[in-house]
Structures are given as C-alpha cells and as structure tokens.
Design an enzyme around this catalytic site. Structure first.
Site, PDB file in Angstrom:
ATOM      1  CE1 TYR A 134      -4.034   2.079   0.616  1.00 44.82           C
ATOM      2  CE2 TYR A 134      -2.639   3.230   2.210  1.00 44.82           C
ATOM      3  CZ  TYR A 134      -3.796   3.167   1.447  1.00 44.82           C
ATOM      4  OH  TYR A 134      -4.722   4.194   1.522  1.00 44.82           O
TER       5      TYR A 134
ATOM      6  CE  LYS B 135      -3.551   4.805  -1.752  1.00 43.90           C
ATOM      7  NZ  LYS B 135      -4.581   5.310  -2.681  1.00 43.90           N
TER       8      LYS B 135
HETATM    9  P1  NAI Z   1     -13.294   2.535   0.454  1.00 52.26           P
HETATM   10  O1  NAI Z   1     -12.822   1.134   0.485  1.00 52.26           O
HETATM   11  O2  NAI Z   1     -14.480   2.912   1.256  1.00 52.26           O
HETATM   12  O3  NAI Z   1     -13.562   3.000  -1.056  1.00 52.26           O
HETATM   13  C1  NAI Z   1     -12.732   2.644  -2.113  1.00 52.26           C
HETATM   14  C2  NAI Z   1     -13.603   2.579  -3.341  1.00 52.26           C
HETATM   15  O4  NAI Z   1     -12.789   2.185  -4.453  1.00 52.26           O
HETATM   16  C3  NAI Z   1     -14.699   1.529  -3.220  1.00 52.26           C
HETATM   17  O5  NAI Z   1     -15.927   2.072  -3.647  1.00 52.26           O
HETATM   18  C4  NAI Z   1     -14.239   0.419  -4.136  1.00 52.26           C
HETATM   19  O6  NAI Z   1     -15.291  -0.308  -4.715  1.00 52.26           O
HETATM   20  C5  NAI Z   1     -13.492   1.211  -5.194  1.00 52.26           C
HETATM   21  N1  NAI Z   1     -12.587   0.382  -5.956  1.00 52.26           N
HETATM   22  C6  NAI Z   1     -11.766  -0.582  -5.492  1.00 52.26           C
HETATM   23  N2  NAI Z   1     -11.116  -1.172  -6.509  1.00 52.26           N
HETATM   24  C7  NAI Z   1     -11.538  -0.536  -7.651  1.00 52.26           C
HETATM   25  C8  NAI Z   1     -11.246  -0.703  -9.014  1.00 52.26           C
HETATM   26  N3  NAI Z   1     -10.383  -1.616  -9.426  1.00 52.26           N
HETATM   27  N4  NAI Z   1     -11.865   0.099  -9.908  1.00 52.26           N
HETATM   28  C9  NAI Z   1     -12.757   1.032  -9.515  1.00 52.26           C
HETATM   29  N5  NAI Z   1     -13.077   1.226  -8.215  1.00 52.26           N
HETATM   30  C10 NAI Z   1     -12.482   0.447  -7.295  1.00 52.26           C
HETATM   31  O7  NAI Z   1     -12.048   3.403   0.846  1.00 52.26           O
HETATM   32  P2  NAI Z   1     -11.870   4.964   1.147  1.00 52.26           P
HETATM   33  O8  NAI Z   1     -11.414   5.088   2.520  1.00 52.26           O
HETATM   34  O9  NAI Z   1     -13.043   5.727   0.691  1.00 52.26           O
HETATM   35  O10 NAI Z   1     -10.601   5.267   0.196  1.00 52.26           O
HETATM   36  C11 NAI Z   1     -10.653   6.065  -0.974  1.00 52.26           C
HETATM   37  C12 NAI Z   1      -9.235   6.389  -1.382  1.00 52.26           C
HETATM   38  O11 NAI Z   1      -8.601   7.141  -0.352  1.00 52.26           O
HETATM   39  C13 NAI Z   1      -8.361   5.139  -1.595  1.00 52.26           C
HETATM   40  O12 NAI Z   1      -7.481   5.369  -2.678  1.00 52.26           O
HETATM   41  C14 NAI Z   1      -7.580   5.055  -0.311  1.00 52.26           C
HETATM   42  O13 NAI Z   1      -6.368   4.380  -0.461  1.00 52.26           O
HETATM   43  C15 NAI Z   1      -7.387   6.522   0.013  1.00 52.26           C
HETATM   44  N6  NAI Z   1      -7.078   6.783   1.402  1.00 52.26           N
HETATM   45  C16 NAI Z   1      -7.976   6.461   2.392  1.00 52.26           C
HETATM   46  C17 NAI Z   1      -7.653   6.729   3.715  1.00 52.26           C
HETATM   47  C18 NAI Z   1      -8.572   6.402   4.833  1.00 52.26           C
HETATM   48  O14 NAI Z   1      -8.176   6.574   5.988  1.00 52.26           O
HETATM   49  N7  NAI Z   1      -9.801   5.969   4.596  1.00 52.26           N
HETATM   50  C19 NAI Z   1      -6.370   7.326   4.078  1.00 52.26           C
HETATM   51  C20 NAI Z   1      -5.523   7.628   2.950  1.00 52.26           C
HETATM   52  C21 NAI Z   1      -5.881   7.363   1.676  1.00 52.26           C
END
Ligand code: NAI
Length: 249
Positions: A156, A160
């Site tokens: 991860y 990133k």
């Molecule tokens: P989440 O798991 O709730 O949402 C991620 C979304 O991406 C989901 O809707 C999922 O279906 C979609 N997804 C996964 N694989 C995919 C693919 N191959 N094609 C299209 N869509 C796909 O996670 P969250 O927390 O909303 O994360 C969103 C972004 O923010 C991610 O990139 C994550 O790494 C990043 N992030 C999140 C943090 C956190 O604390 N929640 C912290 C730092 C970064």
C-alpha cells in the site's frame, strides 16, 4: 467554483469517492463516476440519483480502474456523453495488509494494479481531451502512508508513494498545457477501509499520534479535492497536500 465542469471520480460508490462526487455535484459540477463490482451497482444507482438531485448531469459507469482497456472505454464514453472533460479524481484504492514475510506476489500485484496502475490508466486517457481544451485538473488520492510507510502495509505504501512520483512528473510534463496534477495525502479517515482501526486499543494508539485527536471525515477530504479540482487552485500543481489532523508534523 466548479460550476459546469465535467468531473470524473473513480471508485465513488462509497467512502471518500462518494463524498467527493457529492461535493462536486452540490457545487454545480457534472459528475461521471465509476464503480467496479456488481455488489456496488445498487449503491452507484442511488448515488447517481442523489447527484442528479443537485440539478446537474450525473452518471455511474461500471469500470475497473486497474484495467487499461476499460479505462479507455470509460473516458471515451464520458467525453461522448458529457461533451468535454475538466477534472479527473483518481480515488479508487484498496489495501491488503500483510507483513512482507507473508505477502504473496498476487497480493502485491493486486494492490499495485488497483492503486497505482489505475492512476496511469486513467490519467493517460483523460489528458487527451484536456490537451484539446488546454485546461484540466487531475487529483490523485495518495496517503500519508505513502510518505511515512507503515508496518504491514509495504505494498500500500509503495503504491501510494508511486502516485506521488507520478503526480510530480505529470505536473512537469503538462504544466505548459495548463493541465495541473496534484495529490492528496489523507491520514486516518473514517470510512469502510479504516473502520477496523476504530475499535479497541488500536484506535487509542492511532489517536495518540494525531494532534487533533480524532480521525478525519470523508467530507473533509472532499473539501480539499474540490479545491484542487476548482479554479481556486489554478496556480497549484505538482503538490502533495496532507489532510491528517497534524499527523504528518
Ligand atoms: P473505500 O474502500 O471505502 O472506497 C474505495 C472505493 O474504491 C470503493 O468504492 C471500491 O469499490 C473502489 N474500488 C476498489 N477497486 C476498484 C477498481 N479496481 N476500480 C474502480 N473502483 C475500485 O475506501 P476509502 O477510505 O473511501 O478510500 C478512498 C481512497 O482514499 C483510496 O485510494 C484510499 O487508499 C485513500 N485513502 C484512504 C484513507 C482512509 O483513511 N480511509 C487514508 C488515505 C488514503
């Protein structure tokens, strides 16, 4: 601020992506967003309806951000349907946490493909219409973990960190075409991805490192994504902006 801009958000059926889609739509942008799994289809349809309620054009597309050909089709379909493209928020991401000793090549590849290759896949496509209009903003979702690393999250963190190098390079390549590219580095944000961190002792350990003493919300990240999408940030490119309650200090 983003009125009448056409914006793509990847992986927006839930979490931070959904919050960004809503924020953009609420502020007058037209929003095309992707989701990947059949199990998200209902949520995506509900989100599309919610976005349309703001009086803008919105559409959900089933498209795997890790798949180059699907990204090409997705972006072409959006340009055909919406007539132009101003913003791409590369939000889709996953984490498969494992210590390196136990991390399999398949797990490594999956995280790199969904988190990093997806950013290449989408950005390569969206810059074509943006170059025609000599304007555009690409916003990439990195993470504080990409800056400082984390035990159990080598893949991860690498994905990133890769996004950060990619972001700066694209800013250098396309600044002269008025296409900006920035990254957001959230700390711990309350979503499905992090809900397990909120329980028990683990939560206390995380919270003690955060000067503001709380996790962030998806809506707070959406505010930053909207700023970077909008003309308010018209002279900002190649930057990585942390949103982490002071965790990065
Ligand atoms: P989440 O798991 O709730 O949402 C991620 C979304 O991406 C989901 O809707 C999922 O279906 C979609 N997804 C996964 N694989 C995919 C693919 N191959 N094609 C299209 N869509 C796909 O996670 P969250 O927390 O909303 O994360 C969103 C972004 O923010 C991610 O990139 C994550 O790494 C990043 N992030 C999140 C943090 C956190 O604390 N929640 C912290 C730092 C970064």
């Amino acid at each position: 601020m983003v009125k009448d801009k056409v914006c793509i958000v990847t992986g927006a059926a839930r979490g931070i992506g959904a919050a960004i889609a809503k924020k953009l739509a609420k502020n007058g942008a037209h929003v095309a967003f992707s989701y990947v799994s059949d199990s998200s289809a209902e949520r995506a349809e509900a989100l599309q309806k919610e976005l349309e309620g703001f009086g803008i054009k919105a559409k959900a597309y089933k498209s795997n951000a890790a798949d180059f050909a699907q990204c090409e089709t997705f972006v072409n379909d959006v340009v055909n349907e919406f007539g132009k493209l101003d913003v791409c928020v590369n939000n889709a991401g996953i984490s498969i946490d494992n210590l390196l000793l136990r991390m399999t090549p398949e797990q490594w590849d999956q995280v790199m493909n969904v988190n990093l290759k997806s950013v290449y896949n989408m950005t390569k496509q969206v810059i074509k219409p943006m170059m025609k209009t000599r304007s555009g903003s690409v916003v990439n979702m990195s993470s504080i973990i990409g800056i400082r690393g984390n035990a159990g999250q080598a893949s991860y963190a690498a994905s990133k960190a890769g996004i950060i190098g990619f972001t700066k390079s694209i800013a250098l390549e396309l600044g002269s075409r008025n296409i900006r590219c920035n990254a957001i580095a959230p700390g711990f944000i309350e979503t499905d991805m992090t809900h397990y961190l909120k329980e028990g002792k683990a939560a206390d350990n995380f919270l003690k490192d955060i000067p503001m003493g709380r996790f962030g919300t998806a809506d707070e990240v959406a505010n930053l994504a909207m700023f970077l999408s909008s003309d308010l940030s018209s002279y900002i490119t190649g930057e990585v902006i942390s949103i982490c309650g002071g965790l990065s200090i």
